[in-house]
Enzyme design. Structure first.
Site, PDB file in Angstrom:
ATOM      1  N   CYS A  17       3.184  -6.567  10.464  1.00  0.00           N
ATOM      2  CA  CYS A  17       3.235  -8.112  10.338  1.00  0.00           C
ATOM      3  C   CYS A  17       3.348  -8.745   8.919  1.00  0.00           C
ATOM      4  O   CYS A  17       4.040  -9.488   8.548  1.00  0.00           O
ATOM      5  CB  CYS A  17       2.348  -8.821  11.112  1.00  0.00           C
ATOM      6  SG  CYS A  17       0.359  -8.358  10.763  1.00  0.00           S
ATOM      7  N   HIS A  30      -3.506 -10.753  12.137  1.00  0.00           N
ATOM      8  CA  HIS A  30      -2.150 -10.752  12.151  1.00  0.00           C
ATOM      9  C   HIS A  30      -1.731 -11.824  10.922  1.00  0.00           C
ATOM     10  O   HIS A  30      -2.642 -12.211  10.151  1.00  0.00           O
ATOM     11  CB  HIS A  30      -1.730 -11.701  13.366  1.00  0.00           C
ATOM     12  CG  HIS A  30      -0.197 -11.737  13.665  1.00  0.00           C
ATOM     13  ND1 HIS A  30       0.596 -10.576  13.680  1.00  0.00           N
ATOM     14  CD2 HIS A  30       0.320 -13.000  14.028  1.00  0.00           C
ATOM     15  CE1 HIS A  30       1.895 -11.257  13.642  1.00  0.00           C
ATOM     16  NE2 HIS A  30       1.767 -12.434  14.191  1.00  0.00           N
ATOM     17  N   ASP A  42       6.734 -17.312  13.060  1.00  0.00           N
ATOM     18  CA  ASP A  42       6.266 -15.671  13.043  1.00  0.00           C
ATOM     19  C   ASP A  42       7.582 -14.742  12.973  1.00  0.00           C
ATOM     20  O   ASP A  42       8.073 -14.477  14.118  1.00  0.00           O
ATOM     21  CB  ASP A  42       5.388 -15.587  14.402  1.00  0.00           C
ATOM     22  CG  ASP A  42       4.684 -14.424  14.234  1.00  0.00           C
ATOM     23  OD1 ASP A  42       4.636 -13.661  13.376  1.00  0.00           O
ATOM     24  OD2 ASP A  42       3.618 -14.340  14.834  1.00  0.00           O
TER      25      ASP A  42
END
Lengths: 305, 653
Positions: free
Chosen positions: B408, B452, B468
């Site tokens: 991520c 994250h 995202d």
């Protein structure tokens, strides 16, 4: 093993007095504990036979004194009579100079005569004309007494009753025993033919062995609880004395010995307790002698510890 | 000079238990002791075990003394001083081991037991988890057994354990009274001020490739959230941590922000109420759910939309919070802040910058650029993986053009670089995404493995909009979690493997228990104490009232315990206990012993009622009667135990 003497004696006694094993056992434990026995019952149930039988079985010198209202102390203890030959008074010992005395119907005599015997029982010696003479050993008195409500009797005062270690009642035989009694040989003849099964020394050995039976702290706790409950019970006027406590313990020891044990169980105490306490306790209301139901009730109110 | 071996076997029993006490007490200390000291302790205990088993000669006093001196020097060398909890505990731990060789008199055992009690207490200086409490309790149990064995070394082990357990159970009411009533000081009950500074995991205020994928390997709990009512859907569960604005071409850093007492936005949309229990992480940020509503006690609102605690969170802390996930934020962002959010170092990631310029070509507005960038990234076929290749100086270039495999942080970083190169203000946000409901107690658990990184883009008229980029390659990361998002064959952290669901269930249970422990035992602070006292009717619970209450309640407890002990006095005797058990067994069969009944009479009655058991009943009663009335003083222990065993085996049916 002195216990063997006890069982031998009981076996022989049970063959003559039928259906009264419990009473014989109590009587024997009373002798082993070195105490005097009071048998209270109506005439004809075998009180005299019991006393006589014990004397025969052990081989003790036996004397029977029939108490009557005109019996005097001297008739029991003996008298000093002037002997012309020696020009001195000579003491003629009375019937009390024997190892086992049956004092029959003790409550028919006057208190004065009663107390002459009772003093002899307590002191194990008699005094006549200022001279003290020991009584033979062993020395037992088995007194019988008719229930006190009969006419012409002098009930023993409490202080005198306390001199008897135990009081038992014989009661009527059960049906089977009575039939055997009616159909069988004459008891008196049987008694006459009966040879001693133990010697007086054996009885002394039994007494020594009984004194050596262990009484644990726990058991003393239980005995004390029993005695205290008689003192606090609302049913009775006054409780058991310390002497009664000692009597209870020595009787329980003897009972345990007969049961072939070297230590006393609460069961032993319970077996002798009614016969130790019965003649020593009075009902609170009318002062009558305590009935056995009241004593059983009291015993069941005290927990075994 | 070697000492003669201990000849009395009875004396060895407390020694063996003392050894076990030391082992149980010191085992959890091994987590904190220097390695060489743990090793030394283990060695000493093993030696002592050998001596006890083989009855060898004890080492000479000179050797013991020399060892103690050497350890003292070692502690001085290791810690630099003798003061403070770490060197103190270390020294005592080794001394407890050495004391094992000096157990000659009851006094030695007493002092060693006292020392082990002290070390059990010392465990709590490091941490206060349920597991440590269990270890300390086990150590206390063993120590108590040791003391009991000193009195009666011949008693069976089960008997000693039972007695020790009973003694500890009797302490429980006192424990409760002291726990509830002892006046509390604000702050953690146990921790010394320095404790919370040492190594806790969590997010930091900078990020470079690989920093989050390292973090997600940890199964440690970051925080728990208990929602009143329903929890927000998974795709809205973004828990905000550091907002990273400054970029040097490779790593991202946070910039200092201002904070205010009220949120810099107006809450909008559905509201979620929850309590957040944050584990210590030594940082001021509270990982609040986007976007926290006003009125959070003990917290301030930063301009980058984080929630900040008044001071770094150095012990587990509970916050009552609200969240409005649909609130529009940052519509009136200052031009200065937006300028920072457009900065890129000029000499890095040339290929990415060129790509961004190409994508921005002719776009009417920033939203079009955003759509084009997202489309392009989607088309690149990027792969989401826990094990991305290492990246060099131009991290975005290498990720987008060469390796195309990343976690991520790679996605978020490359995306923000693209957006900035295209002239759109944007930034990286780190935090946690998701969270798992514990089915046992219904609380949501968020772990380090939920860490994250995502991005925020500033669009005119809409403010900061969350994007995202990870979802482009692995949409299931957001709505199903990490385990679902990773490609087949990728090695997952142990607990996430589907085959280990039973292990997960067990962990849920354990975590529910320790959460309750944390909330109700460790979390019982001044506030909760006062709340409880007020509920009990004590209006002003200051320390004087509390002390008086404490004294009164312990006094009452003591009296109750004494009365109980008095009532139970007799059954304390093992023979009585055995007989009581026998009578109880028969009572259950409908044959209770009457209070006045002696043992033989009772046995006779029972034998008549249960002819098949007559023999054994009479034997037991006779044995009891002999032991009970056959002599004075305590009954013969061996015979009593034999009787107790036959009573235990006795079945009335």
């Amino acid at each position: 093993m002195p216990q063997i003497h006890a069982s031998r004696l009981l076996d022989a006694a049970n063959r003559i007095i039928l259906g009264k094993a419990q009473n014989l056992r109590l009587a024997l434990s009373c002798l082993i504990a070195g105490g005097h026995l009071l048998i209270e019952d109506v005439p004809g149930v075998g009180k005299t036979t019991l006393a006589h039988l014990l004397a025969r079985l052990i081989g003790l010198q036996f004397q029977r004194i029939q108490f009557t209202s005109d019996l005097l102390p001297a008739d029991i203890i003996g008298v000093s009579i002037f002997d012309r030959e020696s020009a001195a008074f000579r003491f003629h010992p009375g019937p009390v100079f024997a190892q086992l005395i049956l004092a029959d119907e003790i409550n028919r005599a006057t208190p004065k005569t009663q107390s002459a015997l009772l003093e002899a029982m307590e002191e194990r010696q008699v005094t006549a004309d200022g001279e003290t003479m020991p009584l033979p050993a062993p020395f037992f008195v088995i007194a019988t007494q008719n229930p006190t409500h009969q006419i012409g009797t002098f009930p023993l005062p409490e202080s005198q009753l306390d001199r008897f270690l135990m009081r038992i009642r014989i009661g009527y035989p059960d049906r089977e025993a009575e039939r055997a009694l009616l159909m069988g040989e004459d008891r008196r003849e049987l008694l006459q033919r009966q040879e001693p099964v133990i010697r007086p020394e054996d009885l002394v050995a039994l007494q020594r062995a009984a004194a050596a039976v262990t009484v644990s702290d726990r058991l003393v706790d239980y005995v004390q609880a029993l005695i205290e409950s008689t003192r606090h019970s609302a049913d009775f006027a006054g409780g058991l004395s310390p002497r009664a406590g000692l009597a209870l313990l020595s009787a329980a020891r003897a009972w345990a010995l007969i049961e072939n044990r070297d230590h006393v169980l609460p069961e032993d105490v319970q077996a002798v307790f009614p016969h130790i306490a019965g003649h020593r306790l009075r009902l609170a209301g009318d002062g009558r002698s305590a009935p056995s139901e009241a004593i059983t009730r009291l015993m069941r109110a005290v927990a075994v510890v | 000079m070697p000492r003669p071996p201990e000849t009395n076997p009875g004396a060895r029993s407390p020694a063996a238990w003392l050894l076990a006490t030391a082992a149980v007490t010191l085992a959890p200390h091994a987590l904190h002791l220097p390695l060489w000291m743990s090793g030394l302790c283990a060695l000493l205990l093993a030696w002592r075990t050998h001596l006890l088993v083989r009855i060898g000669a004890a080492p000479s006093r000179v050797l013991i003394l020399a060892l103690a001196l050497a350890v003292a020097i070692g502690v001085r060398y290791e810690f630099g001083h003798f003061f403070g909890k770490d060197p103190g505990v270390a020294l005592l731990a080794v001394l407890l081991c050495l004391k094992q060789f000096e157990v000659r008199s009851p006094r030695d055992v007493h002092s060693a037991v006292l020392l082990s009690f002290f070390l059990q207490l010392g465990l709590f200086l490091h941490d206060q988890t349920l597991l440590i409490a269990a270890f300390a309790l086990a150590g206390a149990l063993f120590a108590t057994v040791t003391l009991l064995r000193l009195q009666d070394g011949e008693a069976p082990t089960r008997e000693s354990l039972r007695s020790a357990g009973l003694m500890m159970a009797q302490a429980v009411p006192f424990l409760l009274a002291l726990f509830l009533l002892f006046p509390r000081v604000p702050g953690p009950l146990w921790g010394l001020p320095a404790d919370a500074f040492s190594g806790t995991t969590g997010l930091s205020d900078s990020m470079e490739p690989g920093s989050i994928s390292e973090l997600i390997l940890s199964e440690a709990i970051a925080f728990r959230a208990e929602f009143t009512g329903a929890a927000p859907p998974r795709e809205q569960r973004y828990w905000r941590g550091p907002v990273l604005t400054a970029f040097d071409g490779r790593s991202w850093r946070a910039v200092p922000t201002l904070s205010t007492a009220t949120p810099p936005y107006t809450p909008f949309g559905p509201r979620y109420d929850y309590a957040l229990t944050l584990e210590a992480h030594n940082r001021p940020w509270i990982l609040a759910l986007d976007f926290p509503g006003p009125g959070a006690a003990g917290a301030r609102y930063a301009t980058d939309l984080r929630l900040l605690a008044d001071r770094p969170v150095r012990h587990r802390t509970r916050f009552a919070l609200t969240a409005y996930p649909e609130t529009p934020v940052g519509r009136f962002e200052s031009p200065g802040a937006l300028a920072i959010a457009r900065q890129l170092p000029s000499d890095t990631n040339p290929r990415t910058v060129a790509l961004a310029r190409e994508l921005a070509e002719g776009a009417p507005d920033d939203e079009t650029i955003l759509a084009r960038v997202l489309d392009h990234m989607r088309e690149l076929g990027l792969v989401y993986t826990l094990r991305p290749p290492l990246l060099g100086r131009h991290s975005a270039d290498e990720f987008l053009f060469d390796t195309r495999r990343g976690f991520c942080e790679h996605f978020a970083s490359a995306f923000v670089v693209l957006m900035r190169a295209a002239g759109v203000p944007s930034r990286v946000v780190t935090g946690y995404q998701g969270g798992e409901i514990n089915p046992i107690d219904g609380s949501m658990v968020v772990r380090q493995s939920d860490a994250h990184a995502w991005a925020e883009v500033w669009l005119d008229g809409r403010g900061w909009v969350r994007v995202d980029p990870t979802a482009l390659a692995a949409p299931s990361r957001i709505d199903a979690g990490l385990a679902a998002a990773l490609p087949q064959g990728e090695l997952l952290p142990l607990m996430m493997r589907p085959a280990l669901s039973w292990l997960r269930a067990a962990r849920h249970r354990w975590e529910a228990v320790s959460n309750a422990w944390n909330q109700w035992v460790l979390g019982y602070d001044t506030l909760r104490q006062h709340e409880l006292m007020r509920r009990l009717g004590v209006a002003e619970p200051d320390w004087r009232t509390l002390s008086a209450l404490l004294a009164a309640s312990t006094g009452v407890l003591m009296l109750l315990l004494l009365a109980w002990a008095h009532a139970r006095h007799r059954a304390a005797d093992p023979l009585d206990r055995a007989w009581d058990a026998f009578c109880a067994k028969l009572a259950r069969r409908g044959l209770p012993r009457l209070p006045w009944e002696g043992p033989m009479d009772y046995a006779g009655r029972v034998a008549a009622a249960l002819p098949t058991r007559a023999g054994v009943v009479r034997t037991i009663a006779a044995a009891y009667a002999r032991l009970r009335y056959g002599g004075n003083g305590p009954a013969d222990p061996a015979a009593t135990r034999a009787l107790a065993r036959s009573i235990q085996r006795f079945k009335p049916k």
